[in-house]
Design a protein around this motif. Sequence first.
Motif, PDB file in Angstrom:
ATOM      1  N   ASN A  77       0.821  -1.210   0.000  1.00 65.28           N
ATOM      2  CA  ASN A  77       0.000   0.000   0.000  1.00 65.28           C
ATOM      3  C   ASN A  77       0.854   1.258   0.000  1.00 65.28           C
ATOM      4  N   LYS A  78       1.941   1.189  -0.723  1.00 62.45           N
ATOM      5  CA  LYS A  78       2.898   2.293  -0.805  1.00 62.45           C
ATOM      6  C   LYS A  78       3.101   2.645  -2.264  1.00 62.45           C
ATOM      7  N   ILE A  79       3.086   3.927  -2.568  1.00 63.58           N
ATOM      8  CA  ILE A  79       3.305   4.394  -3.928  1.00 63.58           C
ATOM      9  C   ILE A  79       4.798   4.537  -4.177  1.00 63.58           C
ATOM     10  N   PHE A  80       5.253   4.034  -5.300  1.00 64.54           N
ATOM     11  CA  PHE A  80       6.643   4.196  -5.711  1.00 64.54           C
ATOM     12  C   PHE A  80       6.670   5.079  -6.949  1.00 64.54           C
ATOM     13  N   GLN A  81       7.355   6.203  -6.858  1.00 68.28           N
ATOM     14  CA  GLN A  81       7.442   7.124  -7.986  1.00 68.28           C
ATOM     15  C   GLN A  81       8.583   6.716  -8.907  1.00 68.28           C
ATOM     16  N   THR A  82       8.334   6.729 -10.202  1.00 64.87           N
ATOM     17  CA  THR A  82       9.362   6.399 -11.180  1.00 64.87           C
ATOM     18  C   THR A  82       9.475   7.541 -12.180  1.00 64.87           C
ATOM     19  N   ASP A  83      10.667   7.688 -12.751  1.00 63.84           N
ATOM     20  CA  ASP A  83      10.873   8.763 -13.727  1.00 63.84           C
ATOM     21  C   ASP A  83      11.358   8.240 -15.074  1.00 63.84           C
ATOM     22  N   GLY A  84      11.261   6.924 -15.261  1.00 66.02           N
ATOM     23  CA  GLY A  84      11.690   6.335 -16.526  1.00 66.02           C
ATOM     24  C   GLY A  84      13.126   5.853 -16.501  1.00 66.02           C
ATOM     25  N   GLU A  85      13.974   6.456 -15.660  1.00 65.49           N
ATOM     26  CA  GLU A  85      15.369   6.038 -15.555  1.00 65.49           C
ATOM     27  C   GLU A  85      15.580   5.154 -14.333  1.00 65.49           C
ATOM     28  N   ASN A  86      15.111   5.595 -13.177  1.00 68.28           N
ATOM     29  CA  ASN A  86      15.254   4.820 -11.955  1.00 68.28           C
ATOM     30  C   ASN A  86      14.050   3.893 -11.805  1.00 68.28           C
ATOM     31  N   ALA A 217      -3.594   7.763  -3.366  1.00 67.82           N
ATOM     32  CA  ALA A 217      -4.249   7.243  -4.564  1.00 67.82           C
ATOM     33  C   ALA A 217      -5.221   6.151  -4.143  1.00 67.82           C
ATOM     34  N   ALA A 218      -6.169   5.841  -5.016  1.00 66.48           N
ATOM     35  CA  ALA A 218      -7.155   4.795  -4.730  1.00 66.48           C
ATOM     36  C   ALA A 218      -7.201   3.800  -5.871  1.00 66.48           C
ATOM     37  N   VAL A 219      -7.504   2.566  -5.533  1.00 65.74           N
ATOM     38  CA  VAL A 219      -7.639   1.488  -6.512  1.00 65.74           C
ATOM     39  C   VAL A 219      -9.044   0.938  -6.398  1.00 65.74           C
ATOM     40  N   THR A 220      -9.751   0.807  -7.529  1.00 69.46           N
ATOM     41  CA  THR A 220     -11.091   0.224  -7.497  1.00 69.46           C
ATOM     42  C   THR A 220     -11.119  -1.056  -8.301  1.00 69.46           C
ATOM     43  N   ASN A 221     -11.918  -1.996  -7.837  1.00 64.89           N
ATOM     44  CA  ASN A 221     -12.041  -3.280  -8.489  1.00 64.89           C
ATOM     45  C   ASN A 221     -13.311  -3.942  -7.969  1.00 64.89           C
ATOM     46  N   TYR A 222     -13.863  -4.852  -8.739  1.00 58.96           N
ATOM     47  CA  TYR A 222     -15.024  -5.604  -8.274  1.00 58.96           C
ATOM     48  C   TYR A 222     -14.593  -7.018  -7.891  1.00 58.96           C
ATOM     49  N   VAL A 223     -14.982  -7.418  -6.693  1.00 61.51           N
ATOM     50  CA  VAL A 223     -14.756  -8.785  -6.212  1.00 61.51           C
ATOM     51  C   VAL A 223     -16.125  -9.381  -5.949  1.00 61.51           C
ATOM     52  N   GLY A 224     -16.571 -10.256  -6.844  1.00 58.76           N
ATOM     53  CA  GLY A 224     -17.937 -10.744  -6.771  1.00 58.76           C
ATOM     54  C   GLY A 224     -18.886  -9.588  -6.999  1.00 58.76           C
ATOM     55  N   ASN A 225     -19.820  -9.409  -6.088  1.00 60.91           N
ATOM     56  CA  ASN A 225     -20.758  -8.286  -6.196  1.00 60.91           C
ATOM     57  C   ASN A 225     -20.360  -7.120  -5.304  1.00 60.91           C
ATOM     58  N   LYS A 226     -19.122  -7.121  -4.826  1.00 62.35           N
ATOM     59  CA  LYS A 226     -18.630  -6.064  -3.945  1.00 62.35           C
ATOM     60  C   LYS A 226     -17.700  -5.126  -4.714  1.00 62.35           C
ATOM     61  N   LEU A 227     -17.803  -3.828  -4.372  1.00 63.89           N
ATOM     62  CA  LEU A 227     -16.851  -2.849  -4.881  1.00 63.89           C
ATOM     63  C   LEU A 227     -15.670  -2.816  -3.906  1.00 63.89           C
ATOM     64  N   GLU A 228     -14.480  -3.102  -4.422  1.00 66.35           N
ATOM     65  CA  GLU A 228     -13.270  -3.087  -3.606  1.00 66.35           C
ATOM     66  C   GLU A 228     -12.521  -1.779  -3.849  1.00 66.35           C
ATOM     67  N   SER A 230      -9.002   0.119  -2.626  1.00 66.66           N
ATOM     68  CA  SER A 230      -7.737   0.060  -1.908  1.00 66.66           C
ATOM     69  C   SER A 230      -7.128   1.458  -1.871  1.00 66.66           C
ATOM     70  N   LEU A 231      -6.678   1.872  -0.695  1.00 67.16           N
ATOM     71  CA  LEU A 231      -6.053   3.174  -0.520  1.00 67.16           C
ATOM     72  C   LEU A 231      -4.543   3.017  -0.474  1.00 67.16           C
ATOM     73  N   LEU A 232      -3.846   3.810  -1.299  1.00 66.59           N
ATOM     74  CA  LEU A 232      -2.386   3.802  -1.347  1.00 66.59           C
ATOM     75  C   LEU A 232      -1.868   5.158  -0.897  1.00 66.59           C
ATOM     76  N   SER A 233      -0.675   5.168  -0.299  1.00 63.08           N
ATOM     77  CA  SER A 233      -0.132   6.432   0.177  1.00 63.08           C
ATOM     78  C   SER A 233       1.390   6.416   0.128  1.00 63.08           C
ATOM     79  N   GLN A 234       1.954   7.605   0.087  1.00 61.56           N
ATOM     80  CA  GLN A 234       3.402   7.772   0.196  1.00 61.56           C
ATOM     81  C   GLN A 234       3.686   9.114   0.853  1.00 61.56           C
ATOM     82  N   SER A 235       4.396   9.078   1.981  1.00 62.70           N
ATOM     83  CA  SER A 235       4.791  10.311   2.658  1.00 62.70           C
ATOM     84  C   SER A 235       6.177  10.714   2.193  1.00 62.70           C
ATOM     85  N   TYR A 236       6.368  12.003   1.918  1.00 64.07           N
ATOM     86  CA  TYR A 236       7.672  12.507   1.502  1.00 64.07           C
ATOM     87  C   TYR A 236       8.506  12.969   2.694  1.00 64.07           C
ATOM     88  N   ASP A 237       7.963  12.840   3.895  1.00 66.91           N
ATOM     89  CA  ASP A 237       8.720  13.121   5.107  1.00 66.91           C
ATOM     90  C   ASP A 237       9.167  11.795   5.698  1.00 66.91           C
TER      91      ASP A 237
END
Length: 442
Positions: A77-86, A217-228, A230-237
């Motif tokens: 549940n962690k965001i990883f930032q990429t710039d195309g090189e790293n 950021a948020a992730v949405t998906n359907y699992v059966g008849n449920k809306l799933e 997922s919350l993702l986060s990244q702190s810069y501190d």
Amino acid sequence: MNNLENLKDYVDKNMNGIMITDDIRENIQFKVKNNKRNHLKWAAVLILPILMLSTLVFNEQISYAAQKIFSYLPGMNKIFQTDGENKVYGLLGSVEMSDNKNYIKVNTAYNDDNTVTLIMEGNVKIEKEIDKYITVVDEENNKADLITSDIIITSDSINNNDYQWSARCTYEFLKATKKFNIIYDKFNIPVIMVELPEIPFDSHNYISVQNINADIAAVTNYVGNKLEVSLLSQSYDKGKSISFPLKDIYLLDSHGNKFYSTNNNHENILYFDKKLENGIRLIIPYISVTDNDVHSSMTMSKYDSLPIEFSLGYNKLVINTAEWIEYNEKFNYRTSDNNNHIFEEEAQKIKLTISKSIGSSDKLKLQNISVDVDQDQLKEYTKEGIKVIWDDPYADINTQVSQEENFEIVLSNIKNTQEEVDLIFYAPVYNMLDSVIIPLRP
């Protein structure tokens, strides 16, 4: 072929021979910490499916960042930032080496430039200095430097049957790497990370919450008849962690109807009995930020004059009252031979009332702080060679914030002979005063 099938094929080709095993063991009792640069708070990891990010639109307190690409490791549940090189690499599974009696298992791994964070467990001998026992080397056999480590151990003796440890360590390599070896005595564990899938910019909105210097950021998906969701986060501190009030988060439709989750878990995943539709929004009443690197110490006596002022980070706090209470400590302990024992001895507890000497900001509010008593000043019990430190099961209930915004904290299990204690204040928790509103795209 869908994205999950593509990922499965990729993993099958690149991760052949890696064994998927059970999750990290629970019920840890004894904790040892080693920190050379900065403290990283340990967390166990579960493997989750990779999902595509839905488009997000946020309210005024959130601004869009530049067109960035990001990835995330399932379960973190962690965001990883990429710039195309790293590139960002991660271990999509777990790796274990054992000799039928002793084992070491790597539950997860991910890189940040030339550093790699590992979450491991095992029952081979590990003491306070993990780098005396475990060596990590790159493909060219260059030794990586251990930067930080958190170690949790279940017993104080390797000879006990319940000896078990878990660790989160960060190693620094000479250069970015995705293949390395973990060496312990006769064990040599090869770890192969794969590039985490990038989420193209045109399929998501990469956002920043300026009040807490973090990306959400948020992730949405359907699992059966449920809306799933997922919350993702990244702190810069560095040293700060983010959490969400999962039970208080809800969906709001265009007619003003609220839908709370029917289920949620510690991996920040919520399930709703509701389908995505035009005008629907995800409402997060507040976001909490814990500053794990902040701490302050003081010695307090029974006979000190109150109030006492102290600082914790940029907070000016005041101990208004300190009530010392004698009581009988009674609890049960079951030994390995299944015999039940009852302890009952005299102890002390201290009830502290703490307040802020300066009001909260208009963006963040100090919600809570943690306080520990020096371990040598706590009562210790020994039964059949097992040392036990009593842990108050009502500690969370005893600790609260009153309507007057005072923190009431009860510190128990103190030796009845103590007339002064060494206190460690740490990990202040702040709540955003503004809610976060996320319109979700159908």
